[in-house]
Design a protein around this motif. Structure first.
Motif, PDB file in Angstrom:
ATOM      1  N   GLN A 283     -39.349  50.124  14.148  1.00 17.13           N
ATOM      2  CA  GLN A 283     -38.403  50.816  15.007  1.00 17.13           C
ATOM      3  C   GLN A 283     -37.454  51.593  14.122  1.00 17.13           C
ATOM      4  OE1 GLN A 283     -36.688  47.936  17.650  1.00 17.13           O
ATOM      5  NE2 GLN A 283     -37.002  49.311  19.382  1.00 17.13           N
ATOM      6  N   ALA A 284     -37.284  52.853  14.431  1.00 13.06           N
ATOM      7  CA  ALA A 284     -36.447  53.667  13.564  1.00 13.06           C
ATOM      8  C   ALA A 284     -35.179  54.071  14.288  1.00 13.06           C
ATOM      9  CB  ALA A 284     -37.211  54.911  13.131  1.00 13.06           C
ATOM     10  N   ALA A 285     -34.134  54.268  13.504  1.00 13.39           N
ATOM     11  CA  ALA A 285     -32.889  54.773  14.053  1.00 13.39           C
ATOM     12  C   ALA A 285     -33.095  56.224  14.466  1.00 13.39           C
ATOM     13  CB  ALA A 285     -31.796  54.675  12.996  1.00 13.39           C
ATOM     14  N   SER A 286     -32.275  56.693  15.382  1.00 15.13           N
ATOM     15  CA  SER A 286     -32.322  58.093  15.762  1.00 15.13           C
ATOM     16  C   SER A 286     -30.960  58.696  15.439  1.00 15.13           C
ATOM     17  CB  SER A 286     -32.618  58.206  17.254  1.00 15.13           C
ATOM     18  OG  SER A 286     -32.692  59.551  17.628  1.00 15.13           O
ATOM     19  N   PRO A 287     -30.840  59.799  14.765  1.00 16.00           N
ATOM     20  CA  PRO A 287     -31.966  60.573  14.248  1.00 16.00           C
ATOM     21  C   PRO A 287     -32.562  59.915  13.001  1.00 16.00           C
ATOM     22  CG  PRO A 287     -29.897  61.567  13.557  1.00 16.00           C
ATOM     23  CD  PRO A 287     -29.534  60.391  14.418  1.00 16.00           C
ATOM     24  N   TYR A 288     -33.857  60.076  12.857  1.00 15.74           N
ATOM     25  CA  TYR A 288     -34.554  59.544  11.691  1.00 15.74           C
ATOM     26  C   TYR A 288     -34.601  60.612  10.605  1.00 15.74           C
ATOM     27  CZ  TYR A 288     -38.523  58.369   8.701  1.00 15.74           C
ATOM     28  OH  TYR A 288     -39.328  58.124   7.619  1.00 15.74           O
ATOM     29  N   HIS A 289     -34.252  60.218   9.392  1.00 15.21           N
ATOM     30  CA  HIS A 289     -34.361  61.139   8.259  1.00 15.21           C
ATOM     31  C   HIS A 289     -35.299  60.534   7.231  1.00 15.21           C
ATOM     32  CE1 HIS A 289     -30.179  62.927   9.322  1.00 15.21           C
ATOM     33  NE2 HIS A 289     -31.158  63.461  10.038  1.00 15.21           N
ATOM     34  N   ARG A 290     -36.373  61.237   6.948  1.00 13.27           N
ATOM     35  CA  ARG A 290     -37.427  60.706   6.092  1.00 13.27           C
ATOM     36  C   ARG A 290     -36.909  60.268   4.723  1.00 13.27           C
ATOM     37  NH1 ARG A 290     -39.952  58.319   3.393  1.00 13.27           N
ATOM     38  NH2 ARG A 290     -42.027  58.587   2.515  1.00 13.27           N
ATOM     39  N   TYR A 291     -35.934  60.992   4.181  1.00 12.06           N
ATOM     40  CA  TYR A 291     -35.521  60.707   2.795  1.00 12.06           C
ATOM     41  C   TYR A 291     -34.096  60.183   2.702  1.00 12.06           C
ATOM     42  CZ  TYR A 291     -39.921  63.005   1.919  1.00 12.06           C
ATOM     43  OH  TYR A 291     -41.255  63.322   1.939  1.00 12.06           O
ATOM     44  N   ASP A 292     -33.640  59.496   3.751  1.00 14.26           N
ATOM     45  CA  ASP A 292     -32.355  58.807   3.653  1.00 14.26           C
ATOM     46  C   ASP A 292     -32.436  57.802   2.520  1.00 14.26           C
ATOM     47  OD1 ASP A 292     -30.667  59.933   5.455  1.00 14.26           O
ATOM     48  OD2 ASP A 292     -31.167  58.575   7.113  1.00 14.26           O
ATOM     49  N   PRO A 293     -31.348  57.675   1.754  1.00 19.42           N
ATOM     50  CA  PRO A 293     -31.413  56.734   0.633  1.00 19.42           C
ATOM     51  C   PRO A 293     -31.634  55.304   1.123  1.00 19.42           C
ATOM     52  CG  PRO A 293     -29.190  57.641   0.913  1.00 19.42           C
ATOM     53  CD  PRO A 293     -30.070  58.374   1.857  1.00 19.42           C
ATOM     54  N   GLY A 294     -32.396  54.543   0.355  1.00 14.89           N
ATOM     55  CA  GLY A 294     -32.639  53.133   0.671  1.00 14.89           C
ATOM     56  C   GLY A 294     -32.616  52.343  -0.621  1.00 14.89           C
ATOM     57  N   PRO A 295     -32.866  51.027  -0.537  1.00 17.89           N
ATOM     58  CA  PRO A 295     -32.840  50.207  -1.747  1.00 17.89           C
ATOM     59  C   PRO A 295     -33.834  50.723  -2.785  1.00 17.89           C
ATOM     60  CG  PRO A 295     -33.213  48.879   0.242  1.00 17.89           C
ATOM     61  CD  PRO A 295     -33.216  50.298   0.667  1.00 17.89           C
ATOM     62  N   ASP A 296     -33.428  50.788  -4.032  1.00 20.53           N
ATOM     63  CA  ASP A 296     -34.261  51.271  -5.138  1.00 20.53           C
ATOM     64  C   ASP A 296     -34.765  52.701  -4.908  1.00 20.53           C
ATOM     65  OD1 ASP A 296     -34.125  48.831  -6.557  1.00 20.53           O
ATOM     66  OD2 ASP A 296     -35.703  48.002  -5.293  1.00 20.53           O
ATOM     67  N   GLY A 297     -34.065  53.451  -4.097  1.00 21.37           N
ATOM     68  CA  GLY A 297     -34.484  54.828  -3.845  1.00 21.37           C
ATOM     69  C   GLY A 297     -35.632  54.956  -2.860  1.00 21.37           C
ATOM     70  N   VAL A 298     -36.043  53.841  -2.277  1.00 19.48           N
ATOM     71  CA  VAL A 298     -37.172  53.878  -1.336  1.00 19.48           C
ATOM     72  C   VAL A 298     -36.630  54.033   0.083  1.00 19.48           C
ATOM     73  CG1 VAL A 298     -39.187  52.640  -0.483  1.00 19.48           C
ATOM     74  CG2 VAL A 298     -38.532  52.433  -2.892  1.00 19.48           C
ATOM     75  N   SER A 299     -37.065  55.082   0.770  1.00 16.84           N
ATOM     76  CA  SER A 299     -36.543  55.399   2.104  1.00 16.84           C
ATOM     77  C   SER A 299     -37.379  54.747   3.195  1.00 16.84           C
ATOM     78  CB  SER A 299     -36.564  56.915   2.314  1.00 16.84           C
ATOM     79  OG  SER A 299     -35.859  57.568   1.296  1.00 16.84           O
ATOM     80  N   PRO A 300     -36.812  54.652   4.389  1.00 21.45           N
ATOM     81  CA  PRO A 300     -37.611  54.126   5.506  1.00 21.45           C
ATOM     82  C   PRO A 300     -38.797  55.049   5.810  1.00 21.45           C
ATOM     83  CG  PRO A 300     -35.371  54.731   6.224  1.00 21.45           C
ATOM     84  CD  PRO A 300     -35.428  54.953   4.758  1.00 21.45           C
ATOM     85  N   LEU A 301     -39.951  54.439   6.020  1.00 22.92           N
ATOM     86  CA  LEU A 301     -41.192  55.204   6.227  1.00 22.92           C
ATOM     87  C   LEU A 301     -41.629  55.056   7.681  1.00 22.92           C
ATOM     88  CD1 LEU A 301     -43.534  56.778   4.862  1.00 22.92           C
ATOM     89  CD2 LEU A 301     -44.596  54.579   4.338  1.00 22.92           C
ATOM     90  N   ALA A 302     -41.488  56.139   8.431  1.00 24.61           N
ATOM     91  CA  ALA A 302     -41.834  56.075   9.857  1.00 24.61           C
ATOM     92  C   ALA A 302     -43.168  56.766  10.113  1.00 24.61           C
ATOM     93  CB  ALA A 302     -40.740  56.738  10.684  1.00 24.61           C
ATOM     94  N   VAL A 303     -43.789  56.387  11.204  1.00 27.40           N
ATOM     95  CA  VAL A 303     -45.062  56.977  11.608  1.00 27.40           C
ATOM     96  C   VAL A 303     -44.777  58.126  12.569  1.00 27.40           C
ATOM     97  CG1 VAL A 303     -47.228  56.506  12.816  1.00 27.40           C
ATOM     98  CG2 VAL A 303     -46.230  54.764  11.317  1.00 27.40           C
ATOM     99  N   PRO A 304     -45.324  59.314  12.299  1.00 24.89           N
ATOM    100  CA  PRO A 304     -45.077  60.451  13.194  1.00 24.89           C
ATOM    101  C   PRO A 304     -45.481  60.107  14.634  1.00 24.89           C
ATOM    102  CG  PRO A 304     -46.225  61.163  11.210  1.00 24.89           C
ATOM    103  CD  PRO A 304     -46.190  59.669  11.168  1.00 24.89           C
ATOM    104  N   GLY A 305     -44.619  60.524  15.549  1.00 25.17           N
ATOM    105  CA  GLY A 305     -44.876  60.214  16.955  1.00 25.17           C
ATOM    106  C   GLY A 305     -43.987  59.089  17.443  1.00 25.17           C
ATOM    107  N   THR A 306     -43.488  58.255  16.508  1.00 29.08           N
ATOM    108  CA  THR A 306     -42.649  57.120  16.912  1.00 29.08           C
ATOM    109  C   THR A 306     -41.163  57.441  16.793  1.00 29.08           C
ATOM    110  OG1 THR A 306     -42.565  56.143  14.700  1.00 29.08           O
ATOM    111  CG2 THR A 306     -44.409  55.501  16.096  1.00 29.08           C
ATOM    112  N   VAL A 307     -40.843  58.557  16.165  1.00 29.43           N
ATOM    113  CA  VAL A 307     -39.435  58.957  15.986  1.00 29.43           C
ATOM    114  C   VAL A 307     -39.300  60.433  16.363  1.00 29.43           C
ATOM    115  CG1 VAL A 307     -38.962  57.281  14.167  1.00 29.43           C
ATOM    116  CG2 VAL A 307     -39.877  59.516  13.553  1.00 29.43           C
ATOM    117  N   ASP A 308     -38.090  60.962  16.269  1.00 30.04           N
ATOM    118  CA  ASP A 308     -37.877  62.375  16.641  1.00 30.04           C
ATOM    119  C   ASP A 308     -38.818  63.275  15.855  1.00 30.04           C
ATOM    120  OD1 ASP A 308     -35.757  61.126  17.808  1.00 30.04           O
ATOM    121  OD2 ASP A 308     -34.301  61.806  16.298  1.00 30.04           O
ATOM    122  N   ALA A 309     -38.762  63.125  14.547  1.00 29.99           N
ATOM    123  CA  ALA A 309     -39.600  63.981  13.710  1.00 29.99           C
ATOM    124  C   ALA A 309     -39.708  63.368  12.328  1.00 29.99           C
ATOM    125  CB  ALA A 309     -39.001  65.382  13.611  1.00 29.99           C
ATOM    126  N   VAL A 310     -40.903  63.408  11.777  1.00 26.56           N
ATOM    127  CA  VAL A 310     -41.102  63.005  10.389  1.00 26.56           C
ATOM    128  C   VAL A 310     -41.376  64.283   9.600  1.00 26.56           C
ATOM    129  CG1 VAL A 310     -42.435  61.613   8.775  1.00 26.56           C
ATOM    130  CG2 VAL A 310     -42.070  60.792  11.126  1.00 26.56           C
TER     131      VAL A 310
END
Ligand code: TPP
Ligand code: SF4
Ligand code: MG
Lengths: 559, 284
Positions: free
Chosen positions: A381-408
């Motif tokens: 489940q992704a937050a809205s708006p989803y940003h593909r390259y939002d900073p995450g731990p160790d530089g790894v961003s949340p990885l969403a599947v296209p179609g499940t969020v606004d836009a990947v």
């Protein structure tokens, strides 16, 4: 009781050596033996001289034997070509009614005809004869023949009759090899490194593969294509390697675990795509099945010449893992490991195999699929708006599947957190830092090298990937001869964790590898401060063997 | 008319560029197809045309120069519930990616390829493209282009592409209708969109095209007639036909995989150990 039997089948391309070797390998595996088998093939479809060698033993063996106990001559040339390799007292099975004292003369073709077959069925006659000469039980052989030809009742009947006739005829010669059977029941598969790796890909939940045929990688796509319907995979032969890796990246973006495989030349074409994986931060697994280069090189032979290429490939700077499994069992494990690392860190993972690992058969302990780690790192489940390259731990961003969020949104141009093209310096710097920020965590994930032998020995023989089997045997033989060495084998070759190499300090390190320029030696001196005393290198396209290593180690030759 | 498809204010395009009209036509067409932006993926390579996805609010895979088509093919295979379009340039698609296009015609994935054909390399500042006319003078081709131009429409008909059309960026309404038709078509659609580049192509301008383009009159062309389609595809010069040139229903790439008959690949669960044990058993 220890026992060991070395068997060689010699013949022309097209004479069915592989099928015969496979049958015999399975026979000994079913009988409870450990088997190592490999082939020596010229790059041609018909003619020439090829061989298939099986080493059958009461303990695990990972490299070829040194001398032949039984040679099967299918082309009339093998007895001459391989005579120097025979042990004293060794036998040669020839397709002939009469032969010399070291020969078991059986008119294989005639026997096949008499049993209702044609010339090609003489391989089943030979299988029966070899089974009898090596003291194998008919109750192991005959069901195996029946199962092998189960799909075609007519072929089954002929091959079964031929095998029985060969078995009987060989017994009647009164000749045999002193070879005691183990009493343990069967229970190990007989498969090669790429079959094991392919099973590992299935276990890892790989769902998409695209590749362009290139020896020695082609078995992987061929096998997975055969499993596609049962496992629900999409497997496609791409128009070229550029398409193959871009397809794999498209598939990964769309939400599945994706694979491509090739050899060095094909990987050269994939390099821009590898860099794209780095920029998009998309997980992808790339198998490079090495063969001797440069260019087309020796297509059917082996080398470890692409280590630095794999580590350095791709324009720009981005992290990746490079794995180099040692044996079939490790190749099985390397696949789920690669998919896991790729998805966890959103980086490309390269699995470096080579022709030797790919096509050598082994009898590993049965794989335990329940222990394979398949963690799905994609967002549920992704937050809205989803940003593909939002900073995450160790530089790894949340990885969403296209179609499940606004836009990947992913972009090969430098981009902002949303994935959209940018040019400003501040965002560029932040993105470079983000992509590289995962390196310390990646380094911490890398497994330490395999080790065998006395850790206090002054001498260390260090190799990587498929060199492990030959190294271990060399180490054992040297120890038995009163020269203790410790053997090291790297399986996760990039990134390197310098801490793993601290135990090498102050010792005499010989780096053994199948290439001319000592790529691992250079890597270790540059990145892990290892002082390399010397290198043992082999680059004639033939696999490392214990004998080769010992000869160069003791002779001080550096090849 | 854009039904949730929003266009950005900012673009990197020159004022007057044909790309603006194409973008508007794409948004109109997608809206007309009743699609939600997050069910659409725009896949592109590199070039001015390939920037289009950034200026509209859909999913985007902006990959490498020339390599959009294989990525799009795989995206569609993994999730055939998504609508997949490629927005690409004449250099991107017919030059660098030419081999992929040939094989995409053969594979026939259900994707729509929109080629913004300005007959020039816009992003790299005006070199010849595969569709530049013979004799077209550029800074690099200072003596004029010495190669004959590629005819993408004829190539597509020759390759039995599932839907082949030509559009013109000077006619937004006609183009939107054509794109909507291509998106709805099951199978690969190639729309070669003639797009004036005001900065680097002073030959094939809006006016140049307006003098030449025409839609064949209702009932005068049967797109299912391949020979007629080929004849029309070869029509070029004083008269340049627009609209659907060729159309044939063919088996779609994705529907030929057993794995995709019950649903999308992305929604398939991992295989159970029983299946894996069975695969392993074949090696005994
Ligand atoms: C591998 C590679 N080669 C070359 C380039 C440079 N390049 C970027 S776009 C382009 C051509 C663009 O022409 P076209 O596809 O017609 O797009 P346009 O800009 O005209 O819309 C070139 C040569 C690149 N990005 N990558
Ligand atoms: S260079 Fe040509 S194609 Fe590119 S934005 Fe300007 S007018 Fe459009
Ligand atoms: Mg162009």
């Amino acid at each position: 009781m220890l026992y060991e039997l070395n068997l060689k089948l010699g013949g022309e391309a097209g004479q069915g050596l592989q099928a015969l070797g496979l049958l015999l390998g399975r026979l000994y595996a079913r009988a409870g033996c450990h088997v190592f088998a490999n082939q020596d093939n010229e790059s041609r479809i018909r003619g020439g001289h090829n061989s298939y060698q099986l080493r059958v033993a009461s303990r695990p063996v990972y490299t070829m034997g040194e001398a032949i106990d039984l040679l099967v001559d299918l082309d009339g040339e093998s007895r001459r070509i391989h005579a120097p390799e025979l042990v004293p007292g060794g036998l040669v099975l020839v397709d002939s009614a009469s032969g010399g004292p070291r020969e078991v003369a059986l008119p294989l073709t005639e026997i096949a005809r008499a049993a209702g077959g044609r010339e090609i069925h003489r391989n089943s006659v030979a299988a029966g004869a070899v089974a009898a000469l090596t003291g194998q039980d008919r109750d192991t052989l005959f069901p195996l023949i029946d199962e092998t030809f189960a799909a075609d009742p007519a072929a089954r009947a002929i091959n079964s009759a031929c095998a029985r006739a060969g078995y009987r005829a060989a017994l009647e010669t009164g000749k045999s090899l002193p070879f005691a059977l183990p009493s343990r029941p069967a229970g190990r598969p007989y498969l090669n490194g790429h079959e094991a790796l392919s099973l590992g890909c299935l276990a890892a939940g790989c769902k998409f593969m695209a590749a362009y045929p290139m020896s020695p990688s082609t078995l992987i796509i061929t096998y997975l294509s055969g499993q596609a319907d049962a496992f629900g995979l999409v497997v496609e032969q791409a128009e070229d390697e550029v398409a193959a890796i871009n397809m794999a990246l498209g598939a990964s973006y769309a939400g599945v675990r994706a694979l491509t495989a090739t050899s060095g030349g094909g990987f050269a074409l994939m390099v821009e795509g590898l860099s794209l994986a780095g920029m998009l931060e998309l997980p992808v697994v790339v198998v490079i099945a090495q063969r001797p280069g440069p260019a087309t090189g020796l297509p059917t032979r082996t080398e470890q010449g692409d280590l630095l290429f794999a580590i350095g490939a791709g324009h720009g700077e981005f992290p990746r893992f490079v794995l180099a499994p040692a044996t079939a069992a490790e190749a099985f494990a390397a696949a789920p490991r690669a998919f896991d690392l790729a998805e966890r860190f959103q980086v490309p993972v390269i699995i470096l195999t080579d022709q030797h690992l790919a096509e050598s058969y082994l009898t590993p302990e049965p794989f335990d699929f329940s222990r394979v780690n398949v963690t799905d790192y994609r967002l549920k489940q992704a937050a809205s708006p989803y940003h593909r390259y939002d900073p995450g731990p160790d530089g790894v961003s949340p990885l969403a599947v296209p179609g499940t969020v606004d836009a990947v949104v992913v972009d090969s141009d430098e981009h902002d957190a949303r994935g959209h093209i940018i040019e400003d310096a501040a965002t560029r710097n932040a993105m470079v830092a983000k992509r590289l920020a995962r390196i310390p965590a990646m380094r911490a994930m890398v497994s330490p090298p395999l080790r065998q032998g006395p850790p206090e020995a002054e001498d260390v023989l260090l190799g990587w990937g498929s060199g492990w089997g030959a190294l271990c045997e060399a180490g054992e033989k040297l120890a038995a001869a009163g020269r203790p060495v410790e053997v090291w084998g790297l399986q996760e070759v990039w990134p390197l964790n310098p801490e793993h190499f601290a135990p090498l300090s102050g010792r005499r390190v010989t780096v053994v590898e199948s290439n001319a320029t000592g790529q691992m030696a250079r890597l270790l001196s540059g990145w892990a401060a290892v002082r390399v005393a010397r290198g043992i290198n082999r680059y004639d396209g033939r696999p490392l063997s214990a004998a080769y290593i010992i000869r160069h180690f003791e002779g001080g030759e550096t090849a | 008319m854009t039904k949730g498809f929003q266009l950005t204010e900012e673009t990197a395009w020159c004022p007057g560029c044909g790309n603006f009209a194409i973008r508007q036509a794409v948004a109109q067409a997608l809206g007309r197809c009743e699609l939600e932006p997050n069910r659409v993926v725009l896949v592109s390579g590199i070039g001015q045309a390939a920037k289009l996805p950034h200026y509209i609010n859909t999913n985007i895979f902006n990959g490498l120069h020339g390599r959009a088509v294989p990525a799009a093919t795989a995206i569609k295979a993994v999730n055939h519930d998504l609508t997949v379009l490629v927005t690409t340039g004449d250099g991107d698609c017919y030059g660098e990616g030419g081999n992929h296009l040939l094989h995409a015609f053969r594979r026939n994935p259900d994707i729509t390829i929109l080629v913004h054909d300005n007959q020039v390399y816009g992003l790299t500042k005006g070199q010849a493209s595969p569709t530049s006319e013979y004799g077209f003078v550029t800074k690099l081709q200072s003596h004029g282009v010495k190669n004959e131009p590629l005819n993408p429409v004829a190539l597509a008909v020759a390759m039995d592409a599932s839907l082949v059309a030509r559009g013109f960026a000077g006619d937004i309404q006609g183009l939107a209708a054509l794109i909507a038709l291509a998106v709805k078509h099951r199978g690969l659609s190639l729309v070669d969109i003639r797009q004036p580049c005001v900065s680097f192509n002073k030959l094939n301008t809006y006016a140049w095209y307006r003098e030449r383009v025409y839609y064949p009159e209702e009932g005068t062309h049967d797109p299912s007639d391949r020979v007629a389609a080929f004849r029309l595809a070869l029509t070029w010069g004083d008269r340049i036909p627009l609209g659907v040139i060729y159309r044939r229903e063919r088996p779609v790439f994705e529907e030929q995989f057993a794995a995709l008959t019950e649903g999308t690949l992305v929604s398939r669960p991992y295989p159970g150990t029983a299946l894996l044990e069975k695969a392993l058993a074949a090696f005994y």
